[in-house]
Design a protein around this motif. Sequence first.
Motif, short mmCIF file in Angstrom:
data_model
loop_
_atom_site.label_atom_id
_atom_site.label_comp_id
_atom_site.label_asym_id
_atom_site.label_seq_id
_atom_site.Cartn_x
_atom_site.Cartn_y
_atom_site.Cartn_z
N GLY A 1 -5.53 -6.72 15.39
CA GLY A 1 -6.32 -5.64 17.00
C GLY A 1 -4.80 -5.52 17.32
N LYS A 2 -3.57 -5.05 16.07
CA LYS A 2 -2.63 -4.97 16.59
C LYS A 2 -1.19 -3.58 14.54
N GLY A 3 -0.47 -3.59 15.56
CA GLY A 3 0.47 -2.41 14.34
C GLY A 3 1.47 -3.63 13.54
N PHE A 4 2.09 -3.85 12.49
CA PHE A 4 2.80 -4.60 11.24
C PHE A 4 3.96 -3.24 11.00
N ASN A 5 4.78 -3.35 11.60
CA ASN A 5 5.74 -2.49 11.18
C ASN A 5 7.06 -2.66 9.73
N ALA A 6 7.74 -2.12 9.43
CA ALA A 6 7.95 -2.00 7.33
C ALA A 6 9.40 -2.80 7.77
N GLY A 7 9.18 -4.22 6.95
CA GLY A 7 10.22 -5.01 7.11
C GLY A 7 9.59 -6.25 7.16
N GLU A 8 8.70 -6.55 7.81
CA GLU A 8 8.56 -7.40 8.83
C GLU A 8 7.61 -9.00 7.66
N VAL A 9 8.10 -9.87 7.94
CA VAL A 9 6.97 -10.73 7.30
C VAL A 9 6.10 -11.08 7.58
N ILE A 10 4.61 -11.31 7.33
CA ILE A 10 3.49 -12.08 7.93
C ILE A 10 2.87 -12.99 7.13
N GLU A 11 2.19 -13.33 7.73
CA GLU A 11 0.77 -14.21 6.58
C GLU A 11 -0.83 -14.04 7.19
N LEU A 12 -1.35 -13.58 5.95
CA LEU A 12 -2.16 -13.24 5.63
C LEU A 12 -2.33 -13.92 4.70
N ALA A 13 -4.61 -14.43 4.65
CA ALA A 13 -4.64 -15.10 3.65
C ALA A 13 -4.95 -13.79 2.88
N ALA A 14 -4.71 -14.29 1.05
CA ALA A 14 -4.91 -12.98 0.18
C ALA A 14 -6.16 -11.67 0.23
N LYS A 15 -7.23 -12.94 0.35
CA LYS A 15 -8.50 -11.82 0.22
C LYS A 15 -8.21 -10.83 1.34
N ARG A 16 -7.56 -10.76 2.64
CA ARG A 16 -7.54 -9.70 3.81
C ARG A 16 -6.63 -9.03 2.94
N ALA A 17 -4.84 -9.37 2.51
CA ALA A 17 -4.49 -8.43 2.31
C ALA A 17 -4.96 -7.79 0.94
N ASP A 18 -5.75 -8.19 -0.18
CA ASP A 18 -6.32 -6.96 -0.63
C ASP A 18 -7.34 -5.91 0.29
N GLU A 19 -7.82 -6.44 0.96
CA GLU A 19 -8.76 -5.59 1.63
C GLU A 19 -8.13 -5.01 2.76
N ILE A 20 -6.40 -5.22 2.90
CA ILE A 20 -5.95 -3.22 4.36
C ILE A 20 -5.82 -3.15 2.56
N GLN A 21 -5.14 -3.10 1.79
CA GLN A 21 -5.05 -2.31 0.21
C GLN A 21 -5.50 -1.33 0.14
N GLU A 22 -6.89 -2.57 -0.22
CA GLU A 22 -8.22 -1.24 -0.55
C GLU A 22 -8.14 -0.23 0.45
N ASN A 23 -8.25 -1.02 1.79
CA ASN A 23 -8.79 0.47 2.97
C ASN A 23 -8.06 1.67 2.58
#
Length: 63
Positions: A16-38
């Motif tokens: 429910g939020k935006g992420f900006n280039a250069g920002e370091v965020i914490e995510l579950a590996a499964k969610r990170a993969d899901e974001i990349q795939e989507n």
Amino acid sequence: MAKYKVLRDFTGIKEGKGFNAGEVIELAAKRADEIQENIKANFGVEGILEAVKEKEVKGEAKK
């Protein structure tokens, strides 16, 4: 949870939020993969997130 560097601005629907280039965020590996795939499937863009090693994150915090 792992840390990722955002390489390109995007909005995380589940987060429910935006992420900006250069920002370091914490995510579950499964969610990170899901974001990349989507994003690849919907926009044809690859490499939206890059895994960051813990040493790199600590080094950035000291700057």
